[in-house]
Design a protein around this motif. Structure first.
Motif, PDB file in Angstrom:
ATOM      1  N   VAL A 104       0.689  -1.376   0.181  1.00 18.60           N
ATOM      2  CA  VAL A 104       0.243   0.041  -0.031  1.00 18.60           C
ATOM      3  C   VAL A 104       0.912   1.228   0.134  1.00 18.60           C
ATOM      4  O   VAL A 104       0.675   2.157  -0.545  1.00 18.60           O
ATOM      5  N   VAL A 105       1.942   1.266   0.840  1.00 17.64           N
ATOM      6  CA  VAL A 105       2.925   2.467   0.860  1.00 17.64           C
ATOM      7  C   VAL A 105       3.629   2.453  -0.548  1.00 17.64           C
ATOM      8  O   VAL A 105       3.520   3.369  -1.136  1.00 17.64           O
ATOM      9  N   LEU A 106       4.064   1.610  -1.210  1.00 21.49           N
ATOM     10  CA  LEU A 106       4.750   1.628  -2.457  1.00 21.49           C
ATOM     11  C   LEU A 106       3.798   1.581  -3.696  1.00 21.49           C
ATOM     12  O   LEU A 106       4.274   2.432  -4.663  1.00 21.49           O
ATOM     13  N   ARG A 107       2.514   1.576  -3.454  1.00 24.78           N
ATOM     14  CA  ARG A 107       1.396   1.805  -4.348  1.00 24.78           C
ATOM     15  C   ARG A 107       1.348   3.233  -4.568  1.00 24.78           C
ATOM     16  O   ARG A 107       1.049   3.953  -5.842  1.00 24.78           O
ATOM     17  N   ARG A 108       1.872   4.192  -3.795  1.00 24.16           N
ATOM     18  CA  ARG A 108       1.543   5.805  -3.697  1.00 24.16           C
ATOM     19  C   ARG A 108       2.578   6.147  -4.728  1.00 24.16           C
ATOM     20  O   ARG A 108       2.567   7.547  -5.086  1.00 24.16           O
ATOM     21  N   VAL A 109       3.880   5.599  -4.975  1.00 22.78           N
ATOM     22  CA  VAL A 109       4.923   6.233  -5.844  1.00 22.78           C
ATOM     23  C   VAL A 109       4.428   5.958  -7.295  1.00 22.78           C
ATOM     24  O   VAL A 109       4.154   4.867  -7.673  1.00 22.78           O
ATOM     25  N   PRO A 110       4.342   7.149  -7.944  1.00 20.23           N
ATOM     26  CA  PRO A 110       3.976   7.055  -9.340  1.00 20.23           C
ATOM     27  C   PRO A 110       5.003   5.937 -10.324  1.00 20.23           C
ATOM     28  O   PRO A 110       6.226   5.955 -10.123  1.00 20.23           O
ATOM     29  N   GLU A 111       4.545   5.195 -11.211  1.00 17.95           N
ATOM     30  CA  GLU A 111       5.552   4.526 -12.141  1.00 17.95           C
ATOM     31  C   GLU A 111       6.175   3.565 -11.400  1.00 17.95           C
ATOM     32  O   GLU A 111       7.326   3.453 -11.801  1.00 17.95           O
ATOM     33  N   MET A 112       5.709   2.821 -10.339  1.00 16.60           N
ATOM     34  CA  MET A 112       6.489   1.898  -9.744  1.00 16.60           C
ATOM     35  C   MET A 112       6.493   0.582 -10.089  1.00 16.60           C
ATOM     36  O   MET A 112       5.352   0.124 -10.497  1.00 16.60           O
ATOM     37  N   GLN A 113       7.493  -0.092 -10.118  1.00 13.78           N
ATOM     38  CA  GLN A 113       7.353  -1.550 -10.520  1.00 13.78           C
ATOM     39  C   GLN A 113       8.065  -2.270  -9.546  1.00 13.78           C
ATOM     40  O   GLN A 113       9.074  -2.193  -8.955  1.00 13.78           O
TER      41      GLN A 113
END
Length: 118
Positions: A104-113
């Protein structure tokens, strides 16, 4: 002499009422929102390598380490560069809720893989 025993017919009205009330309760108590859904995608084999360097994130029950340095979950989003590629390694004992909180925290970063290693 006793009169012969006659079986009365069973009324289905009360049973239907109870089933209807249970149905209404579960319909009103359930939530059909998809706000907490986490999308996971499988990596397809044989793809071309990207030019981005991967960051290594180790998730344990007690701590989170980004490229070997311990980091707080609140500071994780700010520590990631733009368009990051992150490999997540799970230590023994990490439960699914801890992984979901991290995603959920990582999902907030745009264009994250994000790729979770097994």
């Amino acid at each position: 002499m006793r009169p012969p025993f006659r079986r009365r017919s069973l009324s289905m009205t009360s049973l239907i009422d109870v089933i209807f009330l249970l149905l209404m309760f579960f319909m009103l108590a359930s939530s059909f929102s998809r706000g907490t859904e986490i999308a996971l995608f499988a990596q397809s084999g044989g793809g071309t390598a990207t030019a981005r360097q991967a960051l290594f994130l180790q998730l344990s029950p007690e701590a989170i380490r980004l490229n070997g340095r311990e980091i707080l979950p609140a500071a994780l989003e700010a520590a990631l560069p733009s368009r990051p590629r992150v490999l997540v390694s799970l230590a023994p004992g990490v439960d699914s809720q801890r992984l979901a909180d991290l995603l959920v925290v990582l999902r907030r970063v745009p264009e994250m893989q994000v790729q979770v290693l097994g």
